[in-house]
Design a protein around this motif. Structure first.
Motif, mmCIF file in Angstrom:
data_model
loop_
_atom_site.group_PDB
_atom_site.id
_atom_site.type_symbol
_atom_site.label_atom_id
_atom_site.label_comp_id
_atom_site.label_asym_id
_atom_site.label_seq_id
_atom_site.Cartn_x
_atom_site.Cartn_y
_atom_site.Cartn_z
ATOM 1 N N SER A 86 52.792 41.139 56.086
ATOM 2 C CA SER A 86 51.815 40.668 54.670
ATOM 3 C C SER A 86 51.205 39.724 54.550
ATOM 4 O O SER A 86 51.080 39.339 54.719
ATOM 5 C CB SER A 86 53.181 40.365 53.466
ATOM 6 N N ALA A 87 50.462 39.523 53.429
ATOM 7 C CA ALA A 87 49.366 38.573 53.212
ATOM 8 C C ALA A 87 49.797 37.529 51.804
ATOM 9 O O ALA A 87 50.053 38.475 51.281
ATOM 10 C CB ALA A 87 48.217 38.852 52.726
ATOM 11 N N VAL A 88 49.765 36.615 52.086
ATOM 12 C CA VAL A 88 50.058 35.521 51.636
ATOM 13 C C VAL A 88 48.594 34.603 50.671
ATOM 14 O O VAL A 88 47.797 34.228 51.351
ATOM 15 C CB VAL A 88 50.531 34.239 51.359
ATOM 16 N N ILE A 89 49.015 35.007 49.437
ATOM 17 C CA ILE A 89 47.510 35.118 48.626
ATOM 18 C C ILE A 89 47.720 33.986 47.305
ATOM 19 O O ILE A 89 48.472 34.207 46.232
ATOM 20 C CB ILE A 89 47.018 35.966 47.759
ATOM 21 N N SER A 90 47.255 33.156 46.404
ATOM 22 C CA SER A 90 46.713 32.026 45.695
ATOM 23 C C SER A 90 45.636 32.388 45.027
ATOM 24 O O SER A 90 44.301 32.429 45.475
ATOM 25 C CB SER A 90 47.175 30.597 46.474
ATOM 26 N N GLN A 91 45.536 31.873 44.156
ATOM 27 C CA GLN A 91 44.659 31.539 42.811
ATOM 28 C C GLN A 91 44.889 30.640 42.046
ATOM 29 O O GLN A 91 45.862 30.014 41.914
ATOM 30 C CB GLN A 91 44.288 33.024 42.068
ATOM 31 N N LYS A 92 43.190 30.295 41.747
ATOM 32 C CA LYS A 92 43.131 28.659 40.991
ATOM 33 C C LYS A 92 41.763 29.100 40.168
ATOM 34 O O LYS A 92 41.019 30.187 40.396
ATOM 35 C CB LYS A 92 43.291 27.775 41.908
ATOM 36 N N PRO A 93 41.966 28.839 38.549
ATOM 37 C CA PRO A 93 43.327 28.658 38.049
ATOM 38 C C PRO A 93 44.372 29.786 38.026
ATOM 39 O O PRO A 93 43.993 30.991 37.890
ATOM 40 C CB PRO A 93 42.940 28.029 36.997
ATOM 41 N N SER A 94 45.718 29.068 37.443
ATOM 42 C CA SER A 94 46.416 30.093 36.825
ATOM 43 C C SER A 94 46.756 30.213 35.873
ATOM 44 O O SER A 94 46.922 31.598 35.212
ATOM 45 C CB SER A 94 48.329 30.119 37.548
ATOM 46 N N ARG A 95 45.827 30.145 35.148
ATOM 47 C CA ARG A 95 45.331 29.778 33.586
ATOM 48 C C ARG A 95 44.483 29.551 33.328
ATOM 49 O O ARG A 95 44.493 28.232 33.699
ATOM 50 C CB ARG A 95 46.960 30.107 32.548
ATOM 51 N N ASP A 96 43.814 29.572 31.587
ATOM 52 C CA ASP A 96 42.952 28.462 31.332
ATOM 53 C C ASP A 96 42.690 29.347 29.803
ATOM 54 O O ASP A 96 42.055 30.634 29.663
ATOM 55 C CB ASP A 96 41.645 28.585 32.558
ATOM 56 N N ILE A 97 42.205 28.639 28.813
ATOM 57 C CA ILE A 97 41.381 28.797 27.720
ATOM 58 C C ILE A 97 40.389 28.522 27.873
ATOM 59 O O ILE A 97 40.044 26.843 27.788
ATOM 60 C CB ILE A 97 42.674 27.683 26.164
ATOM 61 N N CYS A 98 39.250 28.533 27.463
ATOM 62 C CA CYS A 98 37.855 28.727 27.370
ATOM 63 C C CYS A 98 36.485 28.944 26.273
ATOM 64 O O CYS A 98 37.078 29.517 25.264
ATOM 65 C CB CYS A 98 37.146 29.474 29.252
ATOM 66 N N GLN A 99 35.725 28.029 26.100
ATOM 67 C CA GLN A 99 35.054 28.369 24.627
ATOM 68 C C GLN A 99 34.202 29.651 24.873
ATOM 69 O O GLN A 99 33.573 29.596 25.849
ATOM 70 C CB GLN A 99 33.997 27.503 24.893
ATOM 71 N N ARG A 100 33.970 30.026 23.967
ATOM 72 C CA ARG A 100 32.950 31.069 24.004
ATOM 73 C C ARG A 100 32.003 31.009 24.585
ATOM 74 O O ARG A 100 31.006 29.548 24.018
ATOM 75 C CB ARG A 100 32.367 31.809 22.486
ATOM 76 N N GLY A 101 31.287 31.431 25.391
ATOM 77 C CA GLY A 101 29.585 30.799 26.173
ATOM 78 C C GLY A 101 29.882 29.939 27.008
ATOM 79 O O GLY A 101 28.393 30.042 27.946
ATOM 80 N N THR A 102 31.202 29.425 27.582
ATOM 81 C CA THR A 102 31.192 28.683 28.706
ATOM 82 C C THR A 102 31.239 29.529 30.081
ATOM 83 O O THR A 102 31.315 31.618 29.787
ATOM 84 C CB THR A 102 32.776 27.513 28.727
ATOM 85 N N SER A 103 31.493 29.232 31.219
ATOM 86 C CA SER A 103 31.693 29.963 32.663
ATOM 87 C C SER A 103 32.549 29.703 33.079
ATOM 88 O O SER A 103 33.431 28.522 33.314
ATOM 89 C CB SER A 103 30.289 30.326 33.781
ATOM 90 N N LEU A 104 33.730 29.906 33.824
ATOM 91 C CA LEU A 104 35.239 29.987 34.515
ATOM 92 C C LEU A 104 34.907 30.502 35.751
ATOM 93 O O LEU A 104 34.499 32.033 35.931
ATOM 94 C CB LEU A 104 36.341 30.901 33.879
ATOM 95 N N THR A 105 35.349 29.739 37.069
ATOM 96 C CA THR A 105 35.023 30.367 38.282
ATOM 97 C C THR A 105 36.725 30.516 38.565
ATOM 98 O O THR A 105 37.305 28.811 39.164
ATOM 99 C CB THR A 105 33.860 29.688 39.468
ATOM 100 N N ILE A 106 36.760 31.378 39.287
ATOM 101 C CA ILE A 106 38.275 31.350 39.903
ATOM 102 C C ILE A 106 37.965 31.464 40.944
ATOM 103 O O ILE A 106 37.207 32.398 41.685
ATOM 104 C CB ILE A 106 39.326 33.140 38.656
#
Lengths: 113, 113
Positions: A1-21
């Motif tokens: 199997s493979a262990v996968i992690s993601q960041k962030p686990s959650r976020d609250i963002c404002q309209r018009g901005t960008s988020l990199t996962i």
């Protein structure tokens, strides 16, 4: 199997901005994918993240809105650009083995206000 | 192209009762079949998969599924459910020549005491 992690686990963002996962895998894999799961719905494939070349996008998804990087065989990023409330979803990365079994990360829960 | 239909969006059942979650697919080529489970606020976990061989596949947590090629079905069953089985269940298919997964709409299993 493979262990996968993601960041962030959650976020609250404002309209018009960008988020990199970010998606990190504990071993080298050839195939990496990004999915979107809108509230109460199933998973929809956004794109296949290709190492060393541009990502392959599914119908309805474009690079300007969801740019993807894949600098090596263990890491990928998905950016959600110029966000609107309709982008509120869970974003999941996955990796595939040779027998097509896919392993999924825990997901990033995004809320856009 | 391929598609997956999960006929029941919700399945309520009492604890210790048997359950069947239905999945039908359509594809013009050979496929691999998967069932994934998503517990609340978590990522997806593979329950079982059919690649080839015996059409009855046993998975984790006491689940099993039967591949029926003539009926293009891959129904998931458990003889006695527990409260802890309450989750969203997704059926998925991929072509044997590719890695891309196509998901069904999901079935919410609700186990009542």
């Amino acid at each position: 199997s493979a262990v996968i992690s993601q960041k962030p686990s959650r976020d609250i963002c404002q309209r018009g901005t960008s988020l990199t996962i970010q998606c990190q895998v504990d071993s080298q894999v050839t195939m990496m994918f990004w999915y979107r799961q809108q509230p109460g719905q199933s998973l929809t494939l956004i794109a296949t993240a290709n190492q060393g070349s541009e990502a392959t996008y599914e119908s309805g998804f474009v690079i300007d809105k969801f740019p993807i990087s894949r600098p090596n065989l263990t890491f990928s990023t998905l950016t959600v650009s110029n966000m609107s409330p309709e982008d509120s979803s869970i974003y999941l990365c996955s990796v595939a083995r040779s027998d097509n079994e896919q392993f999924f990360g825990p997901g990033t829960r995004l809320t856009v206000l | 192209a391929q598609s997956v239909t999960q006929l029941d969006s919700q399945v309520p059942v009492f604890e210790e009762a048997p359950v069947e979650l239905r999945c039908n697919y359509s594809s013009s080529v050979s496929v691999y079949l998967f069932w994934y489970v998503q517990y609340p606020n978590q990522g997806l976990q593979l329950l079982l998969k059919y690649l080839s061989g015996s059409t009855l596949v046993k998975g984790i947590n006491g689940f099993e599924a039967e591949f029926n090629k003539s009926q293009t079905s891959f129904h998931l069953r458990k003889p006695s459910v527990h409260i802890s089985d309450t989750a969203e269940y997704f059926c998925a298919v991929s072509q044997t020549t590719g890695n891309m997964l196509t998901f069904g709409g999901g079935t919410r299993l609700m186990v009542k005491p």
